[in-house]
Scaffold this motif. Structure first.
Motif, mmCIF file in Angstrom:
data_model
loop_
_atom_site.group_PDB
_atom_site.id
_atom_site.type_symbol
_atom_site.label_atom_id
_atom_site.label_comp_id
_atom_site.label_asym_id
_atom_site.label_seq_id
_atom_site.Cartn_x
_atom_site.Cartn_y
_atom_site.Cartn_z
ATOM 1 N N THR A 39 4.870 29.678 35.388
ATOM 2 C CA THR A 39 5.300 31.113 36.704
ATOM 3 C C THR A 39 4.136 32.008 36.104
ATOM 4 O OG1 THR A 39 7.608 30.569 36.732
ATOM 5 C CG2 THR A 39 7.014 32.991 36.641
ATOM 6 N N GLY A 40 3.780 32.472 34.677
ATOM 7 C CA GLY A 40 3.312 33.539 34.068
ATOM 8 C C GLY A 40 1.839 33.058 33.898
ATOM 9 N N VAL A 41 1.443 31.995 34.222
ATOM 10 C CA VAL A 41 -0.017 31.438 33.713
ATOM 11 C C VAL A 41 -0.545 31.471 35.536
ATOM 12 C CG1 VAL A 41 -1.743 29.306 33.639
ATOM 13 C CG2 VAL A 41 -0.460 29.825 32.024
ATOM 14 N N ALA A 42 0.577 31.298 36.963
ATOM 15 C CA ALA A 42 0.306 30.974 38.090
ATOM 16 C C ALA A 42 -0.118 32.813 38.286
ATOM 17 C CB ALA A 42 1.000 30.144 38.599
ATOM 18 N N ARG A 43 0.540 33.381 38.205
ATOM 19 C CA ARG A 43 0.806 34.736 38.006
ATOM 20 C C ARG A 43 -0.458 35.455 37.735
ATOM 21 N NH1 ARG A 43 6.082 36.844 36.187
ATOM 22 N NH2 ARG A 43 6.877 35.632 38.547
ATOM 23 N N THR A 44 -0.481 35.186 36.805
ATOM 24 C CA THR A 44 -1.801 35.459 35.773
ATOM 25 C C THR A 44 -3.170 35.150 36.712
ATOM 26 O OG1 THR A 44 -1.203 35.840 33.460
ATOM 27 C CG2 THR A 44 -3.639 35.791 33.622
ATOM 28 N N LEU A 45 -3.528 33.928 37.458
ATOM 29 C CA LEU A 45 -4.412 33.694 38.364
ATOM 30 C C LEU A 45 -4.363 34.331 39.123
ATOM 31 C CD1 LEU A 45 -3.862 29.198 36.845
ATOM 32 C CD2 LEU A 45 -5.504 31.721 36.329
ATOM 33 N N GLU A 46 -3.177 34.148 40.167
ATOM 34 C CA GLU A 46 -2.763 34.632 41.483
ATOM 35 C C GLU A 46 -4.027 36.797 41.406
ATOM 36 O OE1 GLU A 46 -0.035 35.730 44.727
ATOM 37 O OE2 GLU A 46 1.104 35.933 42.737
ATOM 38 N N ASN A 47 -3.035 36.864 40.048
ATOM 39 C CA ASN A 47 -3.509 38.476 40.220
ATOM 40 C C ASN A 47 -5.266 38.411 39.689
ATOM 41 O OD1 ASN A 47 -1.458 39.655 39.998
ATOM 42 N ND2 ASN A 47 -0.998 39.891 38.113
ATOM 43 N N ARG A 48 -5.606 38.030 39.241
ATOM 44 C CA ARG A 48 -7.223 37.935 39.468
ATOM 45 C C ARG A 48 -7.791 36.809 40.790
ATOM 46 N NH1 ARG A 48 -9.052 34.314 34.170
ATOM 47 N NH2 ARG A 48 -10.676 34.619 35.029
ATOM 48 N N GLY A 49 -7.085 36.729 41.544
ATOM 49 C CA GLY A 49 -7.570 35.870 42.900
ATOM 50 C C GLY A 49 -7.917 34.407 43.176
ATOM 51 N N LEU A 50 -7.872 33.398 42.016
ATOM 52 C CA LEU A 50 -8.159 32.610 41.547
ATOM 53 C C LEU A 50 -6.813 31.789 42.352
ATOM 54 C CD1 LEU A 50 -8.969 32.632 38.274
ATOM 55 C CD2 LEU A 50 -11.146 32.852 40.253
ATOM 56 N N LEU A 51 -5.932 31.902 42.650
ATOM 57 C CA LEU A 51 -5.025 31.247 42.660
ATOM 58 C C LEU A 51 -3.418 32.210 44.138
ATOM 59 C CD1 LEU A 51 -3.812 28.147 41.724
ATOM 60 C CD2 LEU A 51 -1.686 29.627 40.348
ATOM 61 N N ARG A 52 -3.329 30.788 44.619
ATOM 62 C CA ARG A 52 -1.983 31.402 45.498
ATOM 63 C C ARG A 52 -1.061 31.263 45.384
ATOM 64 N NH1 ARG A 52 -5.532 32.401 49.469
ATOM 65 N NH2 ARG A 52 -5.798 30.739 49.852
ATOM 66 N N ARG A 53 0.161 31.824 45.327
ATOM 67 C CA ARG A 53 0.958 31.548 45.638
ATOM 68 C C ARG A 53 2.468 31.590 46.451
ATOM 69 N NH1 ARG A 53 4.283 33.317 41.417
ATOM 70 N NH2 ARG A 53 4.001 35.707 41.652
ATOM 71 N N ALA A 54 2.783 31.040 47.895
ATOM 72 C CA ALA A 54 3.416 30.856 48.417
ATOM 73 C C ALA A 54 4.736 29.854 48.990
ATOM 74 C CB ALA A 54 2.701 30.001 49.935
ATOM 75 N N GLY A 55 5.064 30.190 49.423
ATOM 76 C CA GLY A 55 6.806 29.528 50.229
ATOM 77 C C GLY A 55 6.098 28.329 49.978
ATOM 78 N N HIS A 56 7.109 26.929 50.007
ATOM 79 C CA HIS A 56 6.358 25.975 51.031
ATOM 80 C C HIS A 56 8.167 26.720 52.293
ATOM 81 C CE1 HIS A 56 8.208 21.939 52.301
ATOM 82 N NE2 HIS A 56 7.240 21.356 50.557
#
Length: 190
Positions: A89-106
């Motif tokens: 969760t923390g890593v994905a949030r960081t990567l998302e904030n850097r514009g590298l990863l997108r999180r979305a609901g299933h």
């Protein structure tokens, strides 16, 4: 005495300390060197190729998993990356904030979260992975291609042993009890 000790010195000290114990030395050396090699390689890669992209080892592994597998549920990414869902969760949030990863609901189950690389994340992996692979070649430079294949096969068998038989072994060692919950290392204040 604090400071760096060589692998040879560590092995000599362990042998002297454990001289009277009935232990399986070759197996001990194999597992100890798996750990030492993993740590040395991780440190080298973090302090070289990943540092230039401002990535941690864990951040890179998460990006790698999503890059290779494509859109994936967080539970699968955490398992593939060898980290807890909380850490992810923390890593994905960081990567998302850097514009590298997108999180979305299933789309079918609102409790699940899907991860995908952004175009920027895809570009980063296409740029970083060749440099990462060059460092993989560097750290294995003293091994021939055949030795690399043999090492990979041997390590794969270690992983399969744990994956296929580890649960039964833990059950036996714990006399059927569930493992105690992991602790963070912090102890309650008295």
């Amino acid at each position: 005495m604090p400071g760096h000790r060589s692998i040879t010195e560590a092995e000599r000290l362990a042998s002297a300390k454990l001289g009277g114990f009935p232990i399986r030395r070759e197996q001990m050396a194999a597992v100890a060197n798996i750990h030492r090699a993993a740590y040395a390689v991780r440190q080298h890669l973090e302090n070289s190729v990943l540092r230039g992209s401002d990535l941690t080892w864990t951040g890179f592994v998460v990006l790698w998993v999503v890059w290779i597998w494509g859109e994936s549920e967080t539970r699968n990414v955490a398992e593939e990356a060898g980290i807890s869902k909380g850490t992810l969760t923390g890593v994905a949030r960081t990567l998302e904030n850097r514009g590298l990863l997108r999180r979305a609901g299933h789309p079918d189950d609102g409790r699940l979260v899907l991860l995908t690389l952004t175009d920027k994340g895809e570009e980063l992996m296409q740029r970083v992975f060749p440099a990462f692979n060059e460092e993989e070649a560097f750290v294995t430079e003293q091994l021939s291609d055949a030795e690399c294949r043999s090492l990979a096969d041997s390590l794969r068998r270690v992983v399969l042993q744990v994956e296929e038989n580890g649960e039964e072994r833990r059950h036996f060692l714990l006399d059927g009890a569930e493992p105690a919950p992991r602790r963070s290392g912090r102890r309650p204040k008295n």
